[in-house]
Design an enzyme around this catalytic site. Structure first.
Site, PDB file in Angstrom:
ATOM      1  N   ASP A 129       1.045  -5.108  -5.124  1.00  0.00           N
ATOM      2  CA  ASP A 129       0.750  -3.997  -4.660  1.00  0.00           C
ATOM      3  C   ASP A 129       1.486  -3.368  -3.642  1.00  0.00           C
ATOM      4  OD1 ASP A 129      -0.852  -1.706  -5.015  1.00  0.00           O
ATOM      5  OD2 ASP A 129      -2.676  -2.251  -4.205  1.00  0.00           O
ATOM      6  N   TYR A 131       2.630   0.065  -1.189  1.00  0.00           N
ATOM      7  CA  TYR A 131       1.846   1.081   0.088  1.00  0.00           C
ATOM      8  C   TYR A 131       2.588   2.245   0.176  1.00  0.00           C
ATOM      9  CZ  TYR A 131      -1.303   1.501   4.128  1.00  0.00           C
ATOM     10  OH  TYR A 131      -2.412   1.569   4.687  1.00  0.00           O
ATOM     11  N   HIS A 136      -1.532   8.345   2.484  1.00  0.00           N
ATOM     12  CA  HIS A 136      -2.435   7.423   2.366  1.00  0.00           C
ATOM     13  C   HIS A 136      -2.457   6.392   3.482  1.00  0.00           C
ATOM     14  CE1 HIS A 136      -5.377   4.541   0.799  1.00  0.00           C
ATOM     15  NE2 HIS A 136      -4.532   3.591   0.831  1.00  0.00           N
ATOM     16  N   ARG A 145      -6.726   1.856  12.806  1.00  0.00           N
ATOM     17  CA  ARG A 145      -6.014   1.892  13.753  1.00  0.00           C
ATOM     18  C   ARG A 145      -5.500   3.352  14.706  1.00  0.00           C
ATOM     19  NH1 ARG A 145      -3.776  -1.033  10.098  1.00  0.00           N
ATOM     20  NH2 ARG A 145      -2.395   0.732   9.471  1.00  0.00           N
ATOM     21  N   GLU A 201      -8.955   3.439  -5.712  1.00  0.00           N
ATOM     22  CA  GLU A 201      -7.769   3.978  -5.157  1.00  0.00           C
ATOM     23  C   GLU A 201      -6.769   4.299  -6.332  1.00  0.00           C
ATOM     24  OE1 GLU A 201      -5.680   1.162  -2.574  1.00  0.00           O
ATOM     25  OE2 GLU A 201      -6.923   1.526  -1.028  1.00  0.00           O
ATOM     26  N   GLU A 203      -3.670   4.818  -8.148  1.00  0.00           N
ATOM     27  CA  GLU A 203      -2.257   4.490  -7.976  1.00  0.00           C
ATOM     28  C   GLU A 203      -1.655   4.526  -9.513  1.00  0.00           C
ATOM     29  OE1 GLU A 203      -1.831   0.587  -6.290  1.00  0.00           O
ATOM     30  OE2 GLU A 203      -3.297   0.954  -5.046  1.00  0.00           O
ATOM     31  N   ASP A 235      -7.187   0.330  -7.926  1.00  0.00           N
ATOM     32  CA  ASP A 235      -7.154  -0.518  -6.961  1.00  0.00           C
ATOM     33  C   ASP A 235      -8.766  -0.754  -6.317  1.00  0.00           C
ATOM     34  OD1 ASP A 235      -6.506  -2.728  -5.192  1.00  0.00           O
ATOM     35  OD2 ASP A 235      -5.453  -1.320  -3.772  1.00  0.00           O
ATOM     36  N   ARG A 239     -14.425  -1.395   1.153  1.00  0.00           N
ATOM     37  CA  ARG A 239     -13.758  -1.234   2.415  1.00  0.00           C
ATOM     38  C   ARG A 239     -14.539  -1.807   3.462  1.00  0.00           C
ATOM     39  NH1 ARG A 239      -9.394   1.069   0.843  1.00  0.00           N
ATOM     40  NH2 ARG A 239      -9.677   2.707  -0.444  1.00  0.00           N
ATOM     41  N   GLN A 242     -13.032  -5.072   3.600  1.00  0.00           N
ATOM     42  CA  GLN A 242     -11.762  -5.185   3.997  1.00  0.00           C
ATOM     43  C   GLN A 242     -11.387  -5.095   5.598  1.00  0.00           C
ATOM     44  OE1 GLN A 242      -9.748  -1.836   2.106  1.00  0.00           O
ATOM     45  NE2 GLN A 242      -7.750  -2.057   2.945  1.00  0.00           N
ATOM     46  N   TYR A 246      -9.252  -8.201   6.839  1.00  0.00           N
ATOM     47  CA  TYR A 246      -7.786  -8.146   6.519  1.00  0.00           C
ATOM     48  C   TYR A 246      -6.917  -8.547   7.679  1.00  0.00           C
ATOM     49  CZ  TYR A 246      -6.340  -4.235   9.487  1.00  0.00           C
ATOM     50  OH  TYR A 246      -6.003  -3.439  10.708  1.00  0.00           O
ATOM     51  N   LYS A 255     -10.322  -6.500  -2.537  1.00  0.00           N
ATOM     52  CA  LYS A 255      -9.582  -6.129  -3.620  1.00  0.00           C
ATOM     53  C   LYS A 255      -9.371  -6.938  -4.993  1.00  0.00           C
ATOM     54  CE  LYS A 255      -7.209  -2.971  -1.028  1.00  0.00           C
ATOM     55  NZ  LYS A 255      -6.837  -1.607  -1.343  1.00  0.00           N
ATOM     56  N   THR A 259      -9.110  -5.132 -10.879  1.00  0.00           N
ATOM     57  CA  THR A 259      -8.208  -4.030 -10.860  1.00  0.00           C
ATOM     58  C   THR A 259      -7.838  -3.314 -12.193  1.00  0.00           C
ATOM     59  OG1 THR A 259      -6.720  -5.114  -9.061  1.00  0.00           O
ATOM     60  CG2 THR A 259      -5.613  -3.190 -10.304  1.00  0.00           C
ATOM     61  N   THR A 361      -1.925   3.848  -3.249  1.00  0.00           N
ATOM     62  CA  THR A 361      -2.620   4.929  -3.364  1.00  0.00           C
ATOM     63  C   THR A 361      -1.777   6.323  -3.152  1.00  0.00           C
ATOM     64  OG1 THR A 361      -4.470   3.804  -2.430  1.00  0.00           O
ATOM     65  CG2 THR A 361      -4.689   6.414  -2.676  1.00  0.00           C
ATOM     66  N   GLU A 375     -10.723   8.329   2.216  1.00  0.00           N
ATOM     67  CA  GLU A 375     -10.035   9.394   2.752  1.00  0.00           C
ATOM     68  C   GLU A 375     -10.792  10.743   2.624  1.00  0.00           C
ATOM     69  OE1 GLU A 375      -5.544   9.181   1.644  1.00  0.00           O
ATOM     70  OE2 GLU A 375      -6.502   7.917   0.457  1.00  0.00           O
TER      71      GLU A 375
END
Lengths: 426, 426
Positions: A129, A131, A136, A145, A201, A203, A235, A239, A242, A246, A255, A259, A361, A375
């Site tokens: 996968d 990114y 996104h 962050r 997600e 994708e 995906d 959350r 995650q 992560y 995840k 899928t 995503t 989001e």
């Protein structure tokens, strides 16, 4: 437009009436898939209108050289033959399904899609996968962050990671809410239990055709000949799991519980009329390093992708699904599929026929084009209101999520991907 | 010791002379593998002393029910039968190779290991790498995050991530130095080129036998019945690529160019005499959450693992390989294999027969037990000196890295894993 032929001709029609003007599967599409019907095993077929042409049964009408690969219950060996043979098969299928002289022979081999079950088109050896959705990455980065949403490597490295191949499933597979560790911000220690922040997600998936040998990179210029086709990919993401798991090695249990993909392989050849230029890099962004310079003038995917939500209450009230988002794939992708393939193999990593690559995503920079509830609901802080009056920050049991994609271009017959659906169960 | 039987009896000997006192493969071991020899295809065999017994040829001497699975060129289907059948096969092989009455029938089916090529024992569906070596995690963390080497989740979550299945190879595969992006600390932008910080990681691999269905977790108590056996695993790593790419989704190109394993599946059954208690958690560490509580009194692996380096100069001078490290697996592992399996499936993720799980680098808390050059050379700052006078911070072209493992316990015949070798080529 480069490389188009009579199979792309917008005037071409099929003797399969439902194909003409079909939302997804007019004769200009001809996606391949694996289906079962009438108690028989899995077989390779091509979608035409509301039907599937069984290619095992049609073997006598096709090149004898292809018989072995097309008789298998997965597409891996067929895709391994490469896009040259893919084009030849497309030409032949286009002929068989448009020329009325073949109708008597071919029509008995059609099976209604409503009578068939679709399966994974390939045995997925590896699933990676990426990114590449920069909006996104920025939106999610803000939540994990706030001080540095987009990390310094993002504009140099097409960021990707390995996902779980065993839990890739065709559209329709129930989404069993995963359990796992989560640590509420106010808690001292984590707790274990069902995820409370289950998300989707939106994708695209990329199907690898011809592979490369270990130690032999694929250049960005060669990449196109290794991409057999595309699908929709959801995906599914927990959350809360995650956020806690992560660091430092990336997403894992958040995840790998499932899928989902749309089952038809929409070939790169079918998408040729819809190629568009890549995203223009914003002023001041660095140029890609040499090994990622894509000289293809139109490497982007001119696709509109969409996510729809249908809750149990909506279904009971007879209401159609509610659109959560809608946007252009090309407007979301900071890196092209050619760049993804070149980067993935730049260290010598070997791709194999039937490998699956997710783009990441696909969110645009618009509020109506956000590819996940994380989001859309601003990390759960701004629940959305649905036409039923229900609200959602994340997915509830009974919610069904539906992804679609559609390719449109001037002078071309639009084609679609079919659907990628998943119903959340507790 | 629980569950031992006559196949573990230290007094048991084989009529294959080289097995008795063999460093790796006495009759108490009986590991399974896939080999080819004499121009024939891949076949399943068992190692006994310096020989391999071809189980395809020996089919008439084995249970007829096993014939189909043992005739395949990979072990996946055999391992899927579960550890019950694994024990029955072990009993039968132990009998055939110890009782002289079988010698005339069986001896013609032996092939010298020196005449055979070993292959991957399974078609690896998914490869997952964990990070259970707490001293390694701390040592590496110090270099990437000096302020917070061990992240807050480490003592709650058995951290893991998905690796690349397509580039897992049997011992002996050349290590082609990968190219990729690296960003020297003083540089403004990254550069692309061959890795300058190529490293190894000393790990154990876990082979999954019986799988679980999607959505159906394996409990920590059931985990043992899903673990078929073990191997050595070298998680080759390009540290300069890793440092630049790993945020936020984890290692990718820094690792997926190659993973080498020792080719023999040393069964969980063969390792029973060598089980030891799990690492004692330091005072003040949290207890595992309920789903990770392992009531097995001896879930640990009583194995000594070792890494050796042979440079081109050492080989030219006729010198043996130099030991880089040597330590106890159980002393390195903060989480047990049972906990790894339970965690991996806690969200419903499905494991399949022949899946491979790496433990993560097995470093002890001693300077002589560090499982990577990154740790041994303190991030490259303290090169080590070899007996030839050469120095090494990371691996040079021409270096060969050899991993070994050995199980020893009072009252048991020691067994070994064979080797996991890889020669670095430019």
């Amino acid at each position: 437009m480069n490389g188009l032929d009579h199979t792309h001709d917008p005037a071409l029609t099929s003797w399969v009436d439902s194909a003409n003007g079909h939302r997804d599967f007019p004769i200009q599409n001809l996606p391949l898939g694996v289906f079962s019907a009438e108690g028989a095993g899995r077989r390779i077929g091509v979608a035409i209108g509301d039907f599937i042409l069984d290619l095992t049964q049609a073997a006598d009408l096709l090149d004898e050289e292809w018989r072995e690969e097309l008789a298998l219950p997965v597409l891996n060996a067929w895709l391994a033959r490469g896009n040259g043979d893919g084009r030849l098969l497309r030409h032949r299928l286009s002929e068989l399904l448009s020329d009325p002289r073949y109708r008597d022979d071919v029509e008995p081999l059609l099976i209604g899609q409503s009578e068939a079950t679709m399966h994974l088109p390939c045995l997925v050896g590896d699933y990676t996968d990426f990114y590449v959705g920069i909006h996104h990455a920025t939106n999610v980065g803000k939540q994990f962050r706030p001080d540095q949403p987009l990390l310094p490597n993002y504009k140099y490295v097409p960021i990707g990671y390995h996902g779980r191949a065993s839990s890739v499933r065709a559209s329709g597979e129930p989404v069993i809410r995963p359990s796992g560790q989560r640590k509420p911000p106010e808690a001292e220690v984590p707790v274990f239990g069902p995820s409370r922040r289950l998300d989707y997600e939106l994708e695209l998936g990329v199907w690898i055709g011809r592979g490369n040998r270990l130690g032999e990179p694929v250049t960005v210029g060669e990449a196109g000949e290794h991409v057999a086709g595309y699908c929709l990919l959801n995906d599914w993401s927990a959350r809360d799991l995650q956020a806690w798991e992560y660091q430092p090695l990336g997403p894992f249990l958040a995840k790998n519980f499932l899928t989902s993909i749309s089952p038809w392989v929409v070939t790169a050849e079918a998408l040729k009329p819809f190629r568009v230029p890549a995203m223009t890099r914003p002023e001041g962004d660095p140029q890609p390093l040499d090994y990622l310079r894509d000289s293809d003038p139109a490497p982007g995917l001119g696709l509109t992708v969409e996510a729809l939500l249908s809750t149990a209450q909506m279904r009971e009230a007879g209401q159609g699904a509610h659109r959560l988002s809608h946007g252009s794939a090309a407007a979301a992708m900071y890196w092209t599929v050619n760049q993804i393939v070149a980067h993935h193999t730049a260290n010598g990593c070997n791709l194999q026929p039937g490998d699956l690559i997710g783009t990441g995503t696909l969110s645009t920079d618009s509020d109506t084009g956000l590819g996940s509830l994380l989001e859309i609901s601003r990390g759960g802080k701004q629940p959305i209101e649905l036409p039923t009056g229900e609200t959602r920050s994340f997915l509830e049991d009974g919610d069904e999520l539906i992804l679609t994609a559609r390719a449109e271009a001037e002078g071309a017959v639009p084609i679609g991907f079919g659907e990628c659906r998943g119903l959340v169960v507790g």
